[in-house]
Design a protein around this motif. Structure first.
Motif, PDB file in Angstrom:
ATOM      1  N   ALA A  26       0.835  -1.197   0.000  1.00 20.41           N
ATOM      2  CA  ALA A  26       0.000   0.000   0.000  1.00 20.41           C
ATOM      3  C   ALA A  26       0.873   1.252   0.000  1.00 20.41           C
ATOM      4  O   ALA A  26       1.835   1.348   0.764  1.00 20.41           O
ATOM      5  CB  ALA A  26      -0.920   0.010   1.218  1.00 20.41           C
ATOM      6  N   VAL A  27       0.566   2.207  -0.852  1.00 24.32           N
ATOM      7  CA  VAL A  27       1.310   3.462  -0.913  1.00 24.32           C
ATOM      8  C   VAL A  27       0.569   4.503  -0.083  1.00 24.32           C
ATOM      9  O   VAL A  27      -0.610   4.787  -0.342  1.00 24.32           O
ATOM     10  CB  VAL A  27       1.483   3.937  -2.364  1.00 24.32           C
ATOM     11  N   VAL A  28       1.256   5.061   0.910  1.00 23.60           N
ATOM     12  CA  VAL A  28       0.604   5.953   1.860  1.00 23.60           C
ATOM     13  C   VAL A  28       1.495   7.155   2.144  1.00 23.60           C
ATOM     14  O   VAL A  28       2.679   7.173   1.817  1.00 23.60           O
ATOM     15  CB  VAL A  28       0.312   5.230   3.195  1.00 23.60           C
ATOM     16  N   ASP A  29       0.874   8.161   2.753  1.00 30.48           N
ATOM     17  CA  ASP A  29       1.604   9.254   3.374  1.00 30.48           C
ATOM     18  C   ASP A  29       1.614   8.992   4.882  1.00 30.48           C
ATOM     19  O   ASP A  29       0.681   8.385   5.430  1.00 30.48           O
ATOM     20  CB  ASP A  29       0.936  10.594   3.109  1.00 30.48           C
ATOM     21  N   VAL A  30       2.663   9.445   5.548  1.00 28.78           N
ATOM     22  CA  VAL A  30       2.788   9.271   7.005  1.00 28.78           C
ATOM     23  C   VAL A  30       3.140  10.619   7.616  1.00 28.78           C
ATOM     24  O   VAL A  30       4.124  11.243   7.225  1.00 28.78           O
ATOM     25  CB  VAL A  30       3.874   8.233   7.360  1.00 28.78           C
ATOM     26  N   ARG A  31       2.316  11.040   8.584  1.00 28.33           N
ATOM     27  CA  ARG A  31       2.610  12.294   9.283  1.00 28.33           C
ATOM     28  C   ARG A  31       3.131  11.985  10.686  1.00 28.33           C
ATOM     29  O   ARG A  31       2.506  11.224  11.443  1.00 28.33           O
ATOM     30  CB  ARG A  31       1.360  13.176   9.387  1.00 28.33           C
ATOM     31  N   VAL A  32       4.278  12.593  10.993  1.00 19.66           N
ATOM     32  CA  VAL A  32       4.875  12.481  12.328  1.00 19.66           C
ATOM     33  C   VAL A  32       4.838  13.862  12.976  1.00 19.66           C
ATOM     34  O   VAL A  32       5.358  14.837  12.423  1.00 19.66           O
ATOM     35  CB  VAL A  32       6.328  11.978  12.242  1.00 19.66           C
ATOM     36  N   THR A  33       4.201  13.940  14.150  1.00 18.26           N
ATOM     37  CA  THR A  33       4.101  15.209  14.874  1.00 18.26           C
ATOM     38  C   THR A  33       4.617  15.017  16.292  1.00 18.26           C
ATOM     39  O   THR A  33       4.204  14.075  16.983  1.00 18.26           O
ATOM     40  CB  THR A  33       2.646  15.694  14.908  1.00 18.26           C
ATOM     41  N   ASP A  34       5.536  15.895  16.682  1.00 15.73           N
ATOM     42  CA  ASP A  34       6.136  15.829  18.014  1.00 15.73           C
ATOM     43  C   ASP A  34       6.637  14.431  18.351  1.00 15.73           C
ATOM     44  O   ASP A  34       6.438  13.908  19.450  1.00 15.73           O
ATOM     45  CB  ASP A  34       5.144  16.300  19.075  1.00 15.73           C
ATOM     46  N   GLY A  35       7.254  13.818  17.362  1.00 15.89           N
ATOM     47  CA  GLY A  35       7.939  12.550  17.595  1.00 15.89           C
ATOM     48  C   GLY A  35       7.113  11.303  17.471  1.00 15.89           C
ATOM     49  O   GLY A  35       7.638  10.201  17.640  1.00 15.89           O
ATOM     50  N   ARG A  36       5.802  11.426  17.143  1.00 18.74           N
ATOM     51  CA  ARG A  36       4.967  10.231  17.035  1.00 18.74           C
ATOM     52  C   ARG A  36       4.180  10.266  15.728  1.00 18.74           C
ATOM     53  O   ARG A  36       3.837  11.339  15.202  1.00 18.74           O
ATOM     54  CB  ARG A  36       4.002  10.108  18.215  1.00 18.74           C
ATOM     55  N   VAL A  37       3.871   9.071  15.234  1.00 27.69           N
ATOM     56  CA  VAL A  37       3.022   8.961  14.049  1.00 27.69           C
ATOM     57  C   VAL A  37       1.595   9.346  14.450  1.00 27.69           C
ATOM     58  O   VAL A  37       1.045   8.820  15.427  1.00 27.69           O
ATOM     59  CB  VAL A  37       3.042   7.530  13.490  1.00 27.69           C
ATOM     60  N   VAL A  38       0.993  10.272  13.692  1.00 30.60           N
ATOM     61  CA  VAL A  38      -0.367  10.704  14.012  1.00 30.60           C
ATOM     62  C   VAL A  38      -1.350  10.358  12.901  1.00 30.60           C
ATOM     63  O   VAL A  38      -2.564  10.256  13.159  1.00 30.60           O
ATOM     64  CB  VAL A  38      -0.424  12.216  14.315  1.00 30.60           C
ATOM     65  N   GLU A  39      -0.853  10.203  11.668  1.00 29.38           N
ATOM     66  CA  GLU A  39      -1.737   9.854  10.557  1.00 29.38           C
ATOM     67  C   GLU A  39      -0.994   8.957   9.578  1.00 29.38           C
ATOM     68  O   GLU A  39       0.182   9.171   9.301  1.00 29.38           O
ATOM     69  CB  GLU A  39      -2.197  11.098   9.783  1.00 29.38           C
ATOM     70  N   VAL A  40      -1.725   7.973   9.022  1.00 28.99           N
ATOM     71  CA  VAL A  40      -1.212   7.127   7.946  1.00 28.99           C
ATOM     72  C   VAL A  40      -2.338   6.943   6.943  1.00 28.99           C
ATOM     73  O   VAL A  40      -3.434   6.488   7.298  1.00 28.99           O
ATOM     74  CB  VAL A  40      -0.746   5.756   8.459  1.00 28.99           C
ATOM     75  N   GLY A  41      -2.084   7.301   5.706  1.00 19.75           N
ATOM     76  CA  GLY A  41      -3.117   7.121   4.692  1.00 19.75           C
ATOM     77  C   GLY A  41      -2.737   7.832   3.403  1.00 19.75           C
ATOM     78  O   GLY A  41      -1.793   8.633   3.377  1.00 19.75           O
ATOM     79  N   PRO A  42      -3.469   7.601   2.338  1.00 20.64           N
ATOM     80  CA  PRO A  42      -3.157   8.270   1.072  1.00 20.64           C
ATOM     81  C   PRO A  42      -3.646   9.715   1.065  1.00 20.64           C
ATOM     82  O   PRO A  42      -4.664  10.060   1.675  1.00 20.64           O
ATOM     83  CB  PRO A  42      -3.928   7.432   0.051  1.00 20.64           C
ATOM     84  N   GLY A  43      -2.894  10.589   0.402  1.00 19.28           N
ATOM     85  CA  GLY A  43      -3.334  11.952   0.157  1.00 19.28           C
ATOM     86  C   GLY A  43      -3.535  12.802   1.375  1.00 19.28           C
ATOM     87  O   GLY A  43      -4.520  13.555   1.452  1.00 19.28           O
ATOM     88  N   LEU A  44      -2.663  12.714   2.372  1.00 14.78           N
ATOM     89  CA  LEU A  44      -2.809  13.542   3.560  1.00 14.78           C
ATOM     90  C   LEU A  44      -2.586  15.009   3.216  1.00 14.78           C
ATOM     91  O   LEU A  44      -1.822  15.345   2.312  1.00 14.78           O
ATOM     92  CB  LEU A  44      -1.815  13.104   4.643  1.00 14.78           C
ATOM     93  N   ALA A  45      -3.253  15.874   3.970  1.00 11.67           N
ATOM     94  CA  ALA A  45      -3.136  17.311   3.740  1.00 11.67           C
ATOM     95  C   ALA A  45      -1.714  17.780   3.992  1.00 11.67           C
ATOM     96  O   ALA A  45      -1.017  17.266   4.877  1.00 11.67           O
ATOM     97  CB  ALA A  45      -4.111  18.059   4.644  1.00 11.67           C
ATOM     98  N   ALA A  46      -1.272  18.768   3.215  1.00 16.98           N
ATOM     99  CA  ALA A  46       0.076  19.309   3.356  1.00 16.98           C
ATOM    100  C   ALA A  46       0.221  20.007   4.705  1.00 16.98           C
ATOM    101  O   ALA A  46      -0.756  20.449   5.318  1.00 16.98           O
ATOM    102  CB  ALA A  46       0.374  20.285   2.217  1.00 16.98           C
ATOM    103  N   GLY A  47       1.488  20.099   5.158  1.00 16.43           N
ATOM    104  CA  GLY A  47       1.743  20.801   6.400  1.00 16.43           C
ATOM    105  C   GLY A  47       3.105  20.458   6.953  1.00 16.43           C
ATOM    106  O   GLY A  47       3.458  19.287   7.024  1.00 16.43           O
ATOM    107  N   GLY A  48       3.896  21.476   7.321  1.00 21.13           N
ATOM    108  CA  GLY A  48       5.209  21.247   7.895  1.00 21.13           C
ATOM    109  C   GLY A  48       6.228  20.810   6.867  1.00 21.13           C
ATOM    110  O   GLY A  48       6.054  21.007   5.653  1.00 21.13           O
ATOM    111  N   GLU A  49       7.300  20.202   7.345  1.00 21.73           N
ATOM    112  CA  GLU A  49       8.321  19.679   6.445  1.00 21.73           C
ATOM    113  C   GLU A  49       7.770  18.474   5.693  1.00 21.73           C
ATOM    114  O   GLU A  49       6.981  17.699   6.235  1.00 21.73           O
ATOM    115  CB  GLU A  49       9.574  19.267   7.226  1.00 21.73           C
ATOM    116  N   GLU A  50       8.201  18.314   4.441  1.00 21.97           N
ATOM    117  CA  GLU A  50       7.786  17.154   3.649  1.00 21.97           C
ATOM    118  C   GLU A  50       9.003  16.437   3.086  1.00 21.97           C
ATOM    119  O   GLU A  50      10.034  17.058   2.788  1.00 21.97           O
ATOM    120  CB  GLU A  50       6.853  17.576   2.509  1.00 21.97           C
TER     121      GLU A  50
END
Length: 505
Positions: A26-50
């Motif tokens: 599965a191809v996904v985006d992964v968002r890490v905030t303050d050291g922890r994974v907070v979201e995993v899924g396709p097409g996550l909204a932009a924000g922060g470093e990429e």
């Protein structure tokens, strides 16, 4: 708040004790905030470093569950003796090194990696003295269970004179004394940590002979922050840990969420190369030092003392990590876990009696193992433990019995490279010879699961410790030893990158 968004990563399906495997491919985006994974899924909204993974394969960060940080750091600057095939070879290497770079008076010349068990000649103090007159030479064996010292080194370190090796507890006292000398391992440790990050490592359990719970916050403050560390301690520092009120899993003050209290480490027997691992059956005499091959090895901590120490640790909320290489030592350690109700690991579990295999799972004891050791020990096992090879490094038997496996290196005994460990567990050979005891082979997925600290998958609430690979580690025909690591991310911070760039959005 810090945030990193990893775009277009391909999940590798790895199961673990903490959850089901990721959906493979599965191809996904992964968002890490303050050291922890907070979201995993396709097409996550932009924000922060990429960071654009560009379809690379994604796994959780890798761990090494058994490292000696000081010895590991110093191995980067010590004389390399790993290729010596005799005492004469090792002495010639030392002679050349001292001639090329004469040390200042009183400075220790250190070497590492000799394995003397199958040598045709004996390592003697006399030979070192002739090769480097008046120089304090300390050579550490490949299994770190014995040392070879010159007379000058014995005087400087207050070791009783002898014309041979220093072994086991007396030797560990020497290592501790060397570690207290006024010198810095920071440069070696910085290089070691960078090398580990380049192989996808995000964390280690430090079993160094030191007050690790005191030393590591100082290291992190000095910028040595490329790894998470669980700090093990030995009995000598247990009172200090208890006075500080630390329990296994507690964050260490000043650790910036990278340091946690680890286990109480106990070395209950010796090692194979030193012929001191404690076994039910006697050794077969090998090499020039045939006398050292006689007997069953050494149980270096009496069973009653071991049980008392484990009971004390368990009562204070500390797990135990008990070194046991010989099968008799493994039996004694499992008996102690059963008697005390302590929680923890058997470190190494190299030779295991058949009756003890199911006891790991029934007692909830983890097998913390170092598969790469089998590559070094294969020939010596056949010589010194004939007829016992099928019970040596019994990874398949332990896993099938329901035991939790955790992989490590015992660095510097083996290189701190989880891919080498995984390859050894899967192939059980590293040369042209066929697999050694192939019935004990694991699958690549099982080996990978044993290297991810139990996380197995990438999911919300998991640590933001990620690794991007340039090859699918589970694809048929993949050589695990050479899997290319593109990016290593620790708590949302890139600690290694090979041709992949972050961008701000």
């Amino acid at each position: 708040m810090t945030s990193l968004l990893v775009r277009r990563a391909r999940l590798v399906p790895v199961a673990s004790r903490r959850g089901a495997p990721s959906p493979g491919g599965a191809v996904v985006d992964v968002r890490v905030t303050d050291g922890r994974v907070v979201e995993v899924g396709p097409g996550l909204a932009a924000g922060g470093e990429e960071l654009d993974a560009d379809g690379r394969w994604l796994i959780p960060g890798l761990w090494d569950q058994h490292v000696h940080s000081g010895q590991w750091a110093r191995s980067f600057t010590r004389i390399d003796l790993t290729t010596a095939r005799s005492a004469a070879d090792a002495v010639a290497t030392v002679r050349a090194a001292v001639a090329a770079r004469p040390p200042a008076p009183g400075v220790l010349v250190e070497g590492y990696g000799f394995r003397d068990a199958l040598w045709p000649d004996l390592p003697t103090t006399t030979a070192l003295d002739r090769a480097a007159p008046g120089v304090a030479v300390v050579l550490v064996s490949g299994d770190v269970h014995c040392g070879w010292l010159s007379s000058a080194a014995m005087r400087q370190l207050r070791v009783a004179p002898r014309d041979g090796l220093v072994r086991e507890h007396e030797w560990f006292d020497v290592l501790a004394a060397i570690g207290r000398l006024p010198q810095s391992d920071d440069d070696g440790l910085r290089a070691a940590m960078a090398a580990a990050a380049a192989r996808g490592v995000v964390g280690v359990v430090d079993m160094e002979f030191a007050a690790n719970h005191r030393g590591w916050p100082e290291r992190v403050a000095a910028g040595l922050d490329a790894l998470r560390v669980r700090t093990g301690v030995y009995a000598d520092d247990l009172d200090d840990v208890l006075a500080a009120g630390l329990r296994t899993g507690d964050p260490l003050p000043g650790g910036r969420n990278l340091l946690t209290m680890g286990p109480v480490k106990v070395i209950s027997d010796g090692a194979l190369n030193t012929r001191t691992a404690f076994c039910h059956e006697p050794y077969t005499a090998v090499g020039a030092d045939a006398g050292a091959g006689a007997g069953h090895g050494e149980q270096t901590v009496p069973p009653a003392e071991l049980r008392e120490l484990m009971h004390r640790a368990a009562g204070a909320g500390l797990t135990t990590a008990v070194h046991a290489i010989g099968d008799a030592a493994v039996t004694i350690v499992l008996d102690a876990y059963e008697a005390t109700g302590a929680r923890g690991t058997v470190e190494h579990a190299q030779l295991v009696a058949a009756a003890d295999v199911p006891r790991f799972a029934s007692l909830g004891v983890v097998a913390s193992v170092q598969p790469a050791h089998l590559l070094d020990d294969r020939d010596l096992v056949e010589a010194a433990w004939p007829g016992r090879a099928e019970r040596t490094f019994p990874l398949r038997h332990l896993l099938d019995a329901g035991t939790e496996l955790r992989f490590g290196s015992d660095a510097p005994v083996a290189p701190l490279d989880p891919w080498l460990a995984m390859a050894a567990a899967v192939a059980r050979t590293a040369d042209e010879r066929p697999p050694w005891t192939p019935a004990q082979c694991l699958t690549p997925a099982e080996a990978l699961a044993a290297s991810t600290d139990g996380w197995g998958t990438v999911a919300p609430c998991h640590p933001g410790d990620l690794v991007l690979l340039d090859a699918d580690p589970l694809a048929p025909g993949t050589d695990l030893r050479t899997v290319p690591v593109a990016v290593t991310i620790l708590a949302g911070r890139v600690t290694h990158a090979a041709g992949v760039q972050e961008s701000s959005r």
